[in-house]
Design an enzyme around this catalytic site. Structure first.
Site, mmCIF file in Angstrom:
data_model
loop_
_atom_site.group_PDB
_atom_site.id
_atom_site.type_symbol
_atom_site.label_atom_id
_atom_site.label_comp_id
_atom_site.label_asym_id
_atom_site.label_seq_id
_atom_site.Cartn_x
_atom_site.Cartn_y
_atom_site.Cartn_z
ATOM 1 N N GLU A 124 0.820 -1.223 0.000
ATOM 2 C CA GLU A 124 0.000 0.000 0.000
ATOM 3 C C GLU A 124 0.855 1.274 0.000
ATOM 4 O OE1 GLU A 124 -3.667 -0.698 2.678
ATOM 5 O OE2 GLU A 124 -2.156 -2.116 3.355
ATOM 6 N N SER B 234 -6.544 -2.366 1.928
ATOM 7 C CA SER B 234 -6.852 -1.924 0.568
ATOM 8 C C SER B 234 -7.317 -3.063 -0.325
ATOM 9 C CB SER B 234 -5.645 -1.210 -0.079
ATOM 10 O OG SER B 234 -5.377 -0.013 0.596
ATOM 11 N N TYR C 160 -9.795 3.397 -4.761
ATOM 12 C CA TYR C 160 -8.901 4.509 -5.052
ATOM 13 C C TYR C 160 -9.019 5.106 -6.453
ATOM 14 C CZ TYR C 160 -6.880 2.946 -0.694
ATOM 15 O OH TYR C 160 -6.704 2.592 0.613
ATOM 16 N N ARG D 150 -11.512 3.384 11.800
ATOM 17 C CA ARG D 150 -12.639 3.199 10.894
ATOM 18 C C ARG D 150 -12.904 1.709 10.757
ATOM 19 N NH1 ARG D 150 -10.985 3.353 5.847
ATOM 20 N NH2 ARG D 150 -11.855 1.285 5.477
ATOM 21 N N ASP E 230 -15.307 -1.504 9.122
ATOM 22 C CA ASP E 230 -16.088 -1.868 7.940
ATOM 23 C C ASP E 230 -17.108 -2.944 8.290
ATOM 24 O OD1 ASP E 230 -14.456 -0.126 6.500
ATOM 25 O OD2 ASP E 230 -13.017 -1.716 6.026
ATOM 26 N N GLU F 114 -13.567 -5.596 9.868
ATOM 27 C CA GLU F 114 -12.240 -5.243 10.357
ATOM 28 C C GLU F 114 -12.233 -3.791 10.793
ATOM 29 O OE1 GLU F 114 -9.427 -4.122 6.777
ATOM 30 O OE2 GLU F 114 -10.394 -6.048 6.360
ATOM 31 N N ASN G 152 -9.635 -0.347 10.984
ATOM 32 C CA ASN G 152 -8.421 0.279 10.476
ATOM 33 C C ASN G 152 -7.945 1.349 11.461
ATOM 34 O OD1 ASN G 152 -8.492 -0.777 7.486
ATOM 35 N ND2 ASN G 152 -10.558 -0.100 7.971
ATOM 36 N N GLY H 235 -7.336 5.707 5.484
ATOM 37 C CA GLY H 235 -6.813 6.454 4.353
ATOM 38 C C GLY H 235 -7.114 7.937 4.435
#
Length: 308
Positions: free
Chosen positions: A13, A141, A209, A248, A250, A263, A265, A269
């Site tokens: 990443e 990602s 992205y 964050r 998901d 998961e 984070n 990002g």
């Protein structure tokens, strides 16, 4: 303040990290800070000396090193404050199997899962029904992820992950709506609905992205009860992992309207198309204000530790 902006690294990443660092550097400049980019891939030995001279380190790393807690541990040894999760929380959250074990211990609903390590003689059978998702146990990602529709295709998906030098997390597929929810300090930000672009099986790298990637709607057009449940689960995950500052998480929502956490984070990002800045904007906080708040939270956490 004199800052070091740590970005790049050597994970898959790397490009995402450097892309986000560009916008962060501009924001820090507008906020009156002096920020110098430091890339662990090219100047790993310079991290501790630079941190000893800096007033603050802003991290924008994804994968390892960065989300695994290594850089955070080095910064703590150097006595340099930084934003976000500490070494322990970073390590636990990046390891998907460890995080899911903690979710389950806390009573948080998460898809059924199995961990495959690639050791010699390990059986390549799975008692979970297809379709399945196979992903690197450490990483983000959606790089290296596969959707397995038939049991006979599991081996190929596992080999894809093992070729990356990773253990593989095999996870039950929860068909339905995809949501994500960020936490800032002690509050959950507005929930975001993610709609992958047509023809893609899941929210993959390009969906995340590319300029023509997934549609991301914030606040999510879901009923208030579901949004509140997702926000509550995001906060619970943040706490059970011991995360400070921001995160964050998901989610997938099944046909019965039940959210499942996938998961969490610890270094979300920060590119122009990233989800955290979008959620913060919906909460009335522009990008510069978000960066300023992350710095404030990092300094506050450092001050609290010094008192304790």
């Amino acid at each position: 303040m004199r800052m070091i902006l740590i970005a790049g690294g050597w994970s898959t990443e790397r490009d995402v990290s450097l892309s986000g660092a560009h916008g962060i550097a501009q924001a820090l400049g507008r906020l009156g800070h002096e920020a110098r980019l430091l890339d662990p891939a090219t100047d790993f030995a310079g991290i501790i000396p630079a941190a000893r001279e800096a007033d603050f380190a802003f991290l924008n790393l994804h994968g390892s090193p960065g989300e695994d807690g290594l850089i955070q541990a080095m910064l703590e040894e150097a006595g340099c404050p930084y934003q976000g999760a500490g070494p322990k929380a970073s390590f636990l959250a990046l390891n998907k199997a460890a995080a899911k074990a903690l979710y389950e211990a806390r009573g948080l609903r998460t898809p059924a899962w199995r961990l495959y390590t690639g050791i010699a003689g390990e059986a390549r059978l799975c008692d979970l029904p297809c379709p399945l998702f196979v992903k690197p146990n450490n990483g983000g990602s959606s790089l290296g992820m596969s959707r397995v529709e038939r049991p006979e295709d599991l081996g190929q998906a596992l080999d894809k992950v093992f070729a990356m030098g990773q253990a593989a997390l095999v996870e039950e597929c929860i068909p339905g709506m995809e949501l994500t929810c960020a936490v800032l300090a002690d509050r959950a930000l507005p929930v975001i609905l993610i709609r992958p672009r047509a023809g893609t099986a899941f929210f993959d790298y390009e969906n995340k992205y590319a300029a023509d990637g997934a549609e991301e709607i914030c606040p999510a057009p879901v009923d208030a009860a579901l949004a509140a449940e997702v926000q509550g689960m995001a906060l619970a995950a943040h706490k059970v992992l011991g995360i400070e500052g921001y995160s964050r998480s998901d989610f997938m929502v099944d046909a019965q309207g039940r959210p499942f956490i996938l998961e969490t984070n610890t270094l979300p990002g920060m590119t122009p198309t990233s989800l955290l800045p979008k959620a913060a904007k919906a909460a009335g906080m522009d990008f510069d204000a978000l960066v300023a708040e992350l710095v404030r939270l990092g300094l506050s956490a450092r001050a609290a530790k010094a008192k304790g």
